[in-house]
Design a protein around this motif. Structure first.
Motif, PDB file in Angstrom:
ATOM      1  N   ALA A  83      31.125 -23.850  27.239  1.00  0.00           N
ATOM      2  CA  ALA A  83      31.211 -23.090  28.485  1.00  0.00           C
ATOM      3  C   ALA A  83      32.197 -21.944  28.320  1.00  0.00           C
ATOM      4  CB  ALA A  83      31.656 -23.992  29.621  1.00  0.00           C
ATOM      5  N   ALA A  84      32.075 -20.963  29.177  1.00  0.00           N
ATOM      6  CA  ALA A  84      33.019 -19.852  29.234  1.00  0.00           C
ATOM      7  C   ALA A  84      32.990 -19.260  30.629  1.00  0.00           C
ATOM      8  CB  ALA A  84      32.678 -18.783  28.201  1.00  0.00           C
ATOM      9  N   ASN A  85      34.185 -18.942  31.138  1.00  0.00           N
ATOM     10  CA  ASN A  85      34.329 -18.270  32.436  1.00  0.00           C
ATOM     11  C   ASN A  85      33.685 -19.034  33.592  1.00  0.00           C
ATOM     12  OD1 ASN A  85      35.722 -16.014  31.276  1.00  0.00           O
ATOM     13  ND2 ASN A  85      33.733 -15.249  30.555  1.00  0.00           N
ATOM     14  N   LEU A  86      33.709 -20.347  33.515  1.00  0.00           N
ATOM     15  CA  LEU A  86      33.172 -21.153  34.605  1.00  0.00           C
ATOM     16  C   LEU A  86      34.206 -21.282  35.724  1.00  0.00           C
ATOM     17  CD1 LEU A  86      31.452 -24.122  32.745  1.00  0.00           C
ATOM     18  CD2 LEU A  86      30.393 -22.046  33.657  1.00  0.00           C
ATOM     19  N   PHE A 120      38.947 -30.601  37.499  1.00  0.00           N
ATOM     20  CA  PHE A 120      40.189 -31.355  37.340  1.00  0.00           C
ATOM     21  C   PHE A 120      40.220 -32.391  38.472  1.00  0.00           C
ATOM     22  CE2 PHE A 120      40.906 -27.554  34.988  1.00  0.00           C
ATOM     23  CZ  PHE A 120      41.844 -27.860  33.996  1.00  0.00           C
ATOM     24  N   LEU A 121      39.980 -33.646  38.129  1.00  0.00           N
ATOM     25  CA  LEU A 121      39.925 -34.734  39.106  1.00  0.00           C
ATOM     26  C   LEU A 121      41.326 -35.331  39.204  1.00  0.00           C
ATOM     27  CD1 LEU A 121      38.430 -36.720  40.951  1.00  0.00           C
ATOM     28  CD2 LEU A 121      37.727 -37.982  38.900  1.00  0.00           C
ATOM     29  N   MET A 122      42.053 -34.991  40.265  1.00  0.00           N
ATOM     30  CA  MET A 122      43.486 -35.266  40.328  1.00  0.00           C
ATOM     31  C   MET A 122      43.832 -36.317  41.377  1.00  0.00           C
ATOM     32  SD  MET A 122      44.566 -33.327  37.963  1.00  0.00           S
ATOM     33  CE  MET A 122      45.115 -31.724  37.333  1.00  0.00           C
ATOM     34  N   SER A 123      44.807 -37.153  41.068  1.00  0.00           N
ATOM     35  CA  SER A 123      45.429 -38.031  42.050  1.00  0.00           C
ATOM     36  C   SER A 123      46.671 -37.336  42.607  1.00  0.00           C
ATOM     37  CB  SER A 123      45.796 -39.371  41.406  1.00  0.00           C
ATOM     38  OG  SER A 123      46.597 -39.154  40.260  1.00  0.00           O
ATOM     39  N   THR A 151      42.779 -24.247  32.304  1.00  0.00           N
ATOM     40  CA  THR A 151      41.318 -24.302  32.394  1.00  0.00           C
ATOM     41  C   THR A 151      40.617 -23.528  31.297  1.00  0.00           C
ATOM     42  OG1 THR A 151      39.466 -24.113  33.936  1.00  0.00           O
ATOM     43  CG2 THR A 151      41.092 -22.321  33.981  1.00  0.00           C
ATOM     44  N   GLU A 152      41.243 -22.481  30.761  1.00  0.00           N
ATOM     45  CA  GLU A 152      40.566 -21.680  29.736  1.00  0.00           C
ATOM     46  C   GLU A 152      40.244 -22.493  28.497  1.00  0.00           C
ATOM     47  OE1 GLU A 152      41.467 -17.076  29.810  1.00  0.00           O
ATOM     48  OE2 GLU A 152      43.368 -18.186  29.923  1.00  0.00           O
ATOM     49  N   GLN A 153      41.071 -23.471  28.171  1.00  0.00           N
ATOM     50  CA  GLN A 153      40.787 -24.269  26.977  1.00  0.00           C
ATOM     51  C   GLN A 153      39.546 -25.143  27.157  1.00  0.00           C
ATOM     52  OE1 GLN A 153      43.393 -27.779  26.122  1.00  0.00           O
ATOM     53  NE2 GLN A 153      44.609 -26.985  27.839  1.00  0.00           N
ATOM     54  N   TYR A 154      39.100 -25.312  28.403  1.00  0.00           N
ATOM     55  CA  TYR A 154      37.883 -26.063  28.692  1.00  0.00           C
ATOM     56  C   TYR A 154      36.707 -25.148  29.042  1.00  0.00           C
ATOM     57  CZ  TYR A 154      41.295 -29.841  29.166  1.00  0.00           C
ATOM     58  OH  TYR A 154      42.317 -30.748  28.952  1.00  0.00           O
ATOM     59  N   GLY A 155      36.936 -23.826  28.994  1.00  0.00           N
ATOM     60  CA  GLY A 155      35.884 -22.879  29.334  1.00  0.00           C
ATOM     61  C   GLY A 155      35.908 -22.422  30.776  1.00  0.00           C
ATOM     62  N   GLY A 156      37.039 -22.617  31.458  1.00  0.00           N
ATOM     63  CA  GLY A 156      37.133 -22.258  32.863  1.00  0.00           C
ATOM     64  C   GLY A 156      37.790 -20.912  33.095  1.00  0.00           C
ATOM     65  N   ARG A 160      39.380 -18.159  39.308  1.00  0.00           N
ATOM     66  CA  ARG A 160      38.476 -18.767  40.293  1.00  0.00           C
ATOM     67  C   ARG A 160      38.779 -20.260  40.353  1.00  0.00           C
ATOM     68  NH1 ARG A 160      32.397 -17.913  39.417  1.00  0.00           N
ATOM     69  NH2 ARG A 160      32.933 -18.006  37.199  1.00  0.00           N
ATOM     70  N   VAL A 161      39.862 -20.580  41.051  1.00  0.00           N
ATOM     71  CA  VAL A 161      40.286 -21.967  41.197  1.00  0.00           C
ATOM     72  C   VAL A 161      40.030 -22.395  42.636  1.00  0.00           C
ATOM     73  CG1 VAL A 161      42.202 -23.597  41.035  1.00  0.00           C
ATOM     74  CG2 VAL A 161      42.022 -21.711  39.393  1.00  0.00           C
TER      75      VAL A 161
END
Length: 276
Positions: A83-86, A120-123, A151-156, A160-161
């Motif tokens: 992924a990229a720029n998601l 990012f599924l956060m508690s 997020t960029e390391q995952y393609g995010g 846009r958060v």
């Protein structure tokens, strides 16, 4: 409903406090002694995540306080394998629950990631960990900052958060978006703790909304047993905010987070995403 004492016991004995794995590439962690480490939740079942990339049991805060005990606050990352720029979605559960119970939102997290987002599924800390509302708000700020920084390391896309909160966390995310930025020492990343858009599920109504504030766009989605999200969105607009509300007929308060019970919820969240 479980009593407060049972919830605290579940949190402290099972999953509530502790350093649940992982470290941040942007960390500026405190020099406090390491937090105790309970059993991590571990990988998602492979049949659930299939081709998704997952990074379970990250710690997105430095060592902090959980009702007088040291802990770090955990989460998971789910993203398409390539992924990229998601868009980046910070997904927060509802109510005052132990950290491990964040994964009741696994079906929604998987659906959003499969649709094309880094999730990012956060508690977060709450009454169940012996903490106050202000600690919950601080954790939401840290979660948004961590997601934006990593997020960029995952393609995010860090620009846009979108914070998506169910029930209590939706309320807190809306309030964090409305309130001024705040410094939080335990955050592992700097930057803005305000999401670029906020989606509240289950009809959360921010308590601190005041006229003339600055906030990102807000979407409120309610089940038919919830308070009227349309009326709440109108109240926010009357106070000068950019807000939309919609009620989903036949959908329960808890079912609104389940794509099987409310299949339209993924489309509705991505409508918010696509508006940015």
């Amino acid at each position: 409903m479980k009593s407060f004492l049972l919830l605290v016991a579940a949190a402290l004995v099972a999953t509530g406090c502790g350093n649940i794995g992982g470290s941040s590439p942007t960390a500026s962690a405190s020099a406090a002694s390491p937090a105790p480490t309970p059993a991590a939740l571990g990988p998602f079942p492979s049949e659930d995540v299939q081709a998704l990339r997952t990074d379970p049991d990250i710690a997105y805060t430095a060592t902090t306080d959980c009702g007088g005990l040291p802990c770090t606050v955990p989460g998971d990352v789910l993203a398409p394998a390539t992924a990229a720029n998601l868009p980046t979605i910070v997904l927060l559960g509802g109510g005052s629950t132990p950290f491990a119970e964040r994964r009741y939102q696994e079906p929604l997290a998987v659906a959003l990631a499969e649709r094309g987002a880094v999730v990012f599924l956060m508690s977060y800390r709450s009454a169940v960990t012996g903490n106050y509302d202000s600690d919950t708000a601080d954790d939401v700020r840290c979660a948004v900052r961590y997601a934006r920084a990593n997020t960029e390391q995952y393609g995010g896309d860090p620009d846009r958060v979108i914070a998506v909160g169910h029930s209590q966390s939706g309320l807190v995310a809306l309030e964090v978006g409305i309130e001024p930025e705040a410094d939080v020492e335990e955050c592992l990343a700097a930057g803005s703790g305000k999401a670029d858009a906020i989606v509240g599920l289950g009809s959360p109504a921010p308590r601190s909304a005041g006229a003339g504030g600055s906030a990102p766009p807000m979407w409120l989605f309610a089940g038919s047993e919830d308070l009227d999200a349309v009326a709440m969105a109108q109240r926010l607009r009357d106070q000068g905010y950019d807000a939309e509300g919609q009620v989903l007929p036949g959908v329960t308060h808890d079912g609104i987070t389940d794509p099987a019970a409310a299949p339209e919820i993924v489309d509705l969240i991505f409508e918010a995403v696509d508006s940015l």
